[in-house]
Design a protein around this motif. Structure first.
Motif, PDB file in Angstrom:
ATOM      1  N   ALA A  89      38.838  44.504  42.108  1.00 43.97           N
ATOM      2  CA  ALA A  89      39.447  43.503  42.674  1.00 43.97           C
ATOM      3  C   ALA A  89      39.491  43.720  44.091  1.00 43.97           C
ATOM      4  N   ILE A  90      39.843  44.993  44.670  1.00 43.82           N
ATOM      5  CA  ILE A  90      40.054  45.145  46.095  1.00 43.82           C
ATOM      6  C   ILE A  90      38.494  45.068  46.639  1.00 43.82           C
ATOM      7  N   VAL A  91      37.421  45.732  46.157  1.00 48.87           N
ATOM      8  CA  VAL A  91      36.182  45.468  46.644  1.00 48.87           C
ATOM      9  C   VAL A  91      35.593  43.979  46.882  1.00 48.87           C
ATOM     10  N   LEU A 119      30.220  37.946  50.624  1.00 49.59           N
ATOM     11  CA  LEU A 119      29.969  37.327  49.185  1.00 49.59           C
ATOM     12  C   LEU A 119      30.921  36.096  49.443  1.00 49.59           C
ATOM     13  N   LYS A 120      30.084  34.933  49.019  1.00 50.11           N
ATOM     14  CA  LYS A 120      30.986  33.623  49.318  1.00 50.11           C
ATOM     15  C   LYS A 120      31.958  33.483  47.909  1.00 50.11           C
ATOM     16  N   ALA A 121      32.822  32.649  48.002  1.00 53.31           N
ATOM     17  CA  ALA A 121      33.710  32.172  46.872  1.00 53.31           C
ATOM     18  C   ALA A 121      33.241  31.634  45.630  1.00 53.31           C
ATOM     19  N   GLY A 122      32.106  30.903  45.948  1.00 48.21           N
ATOM     20  CA  GLY A 122      31.590  30.205  44.475  1.00 48.21           C
ATOM     21  C   GLY A 122      30.704  31.557  43.817  1.00 48.21           C
ATOM     22  N   ILE A 146      34.667  39.278  50.106  1.00 49.10           N
ATOM     23  CA  ILE A 146      35.078  37.779  50.319  1.00 49.10           C
ATOM     24  C   ILE A 146      35.428  37.805  51.750  1.00 49.10           C
ATOM     25  N   ARG A 147      36.345  38.400  52.196  1.00 45.14           N
ATOM     26  CA  ARG A 147      37.045  38.572  53.716  1.00 45.14           C
ATOM     27  C   ARG A 147      35.712  38.902  54.638  1.00 45.14           C
TER      28      ARG A 147
END
Length: 64
Positions: A12-14, A24-27, A19-20
């Motif tokens: 989850a942290i990775v 890596l995009k949200a989709g 994302i931030r």
């Protein structure tokens, strides 16, 4: 249980960092999360869990 919880937290942290960091995009992240969620309910889940547990045991048995 402790190993799987820590792996979930680590992943989850990775995922949040990726994302931030815009690598890596949200989709695609949502698709990856859903894939993992549905994979956990298949017949492959025990085999994957056994593999990850044996990998963790192997790493834990390494002496430096």
């Amino acid at each position: 249980m402790a190993i799987s919880l820590s792996v979930v937290l680590l992943l989850a942290i990775v995922l949040i960092v990726m994302i931030r960091g815009k690598s890596l995009k949200a989709g695609p992240a949502i698709v990856a999360i859903l894939f993992g969620f549905f994979l956990a309910s298949t017949g492959m889940a025990p085999s994957i869990s056994k593999f990850l547990n044996s990998l963790a045991d192997s790493i834990n048995s390494i002496n430096f």
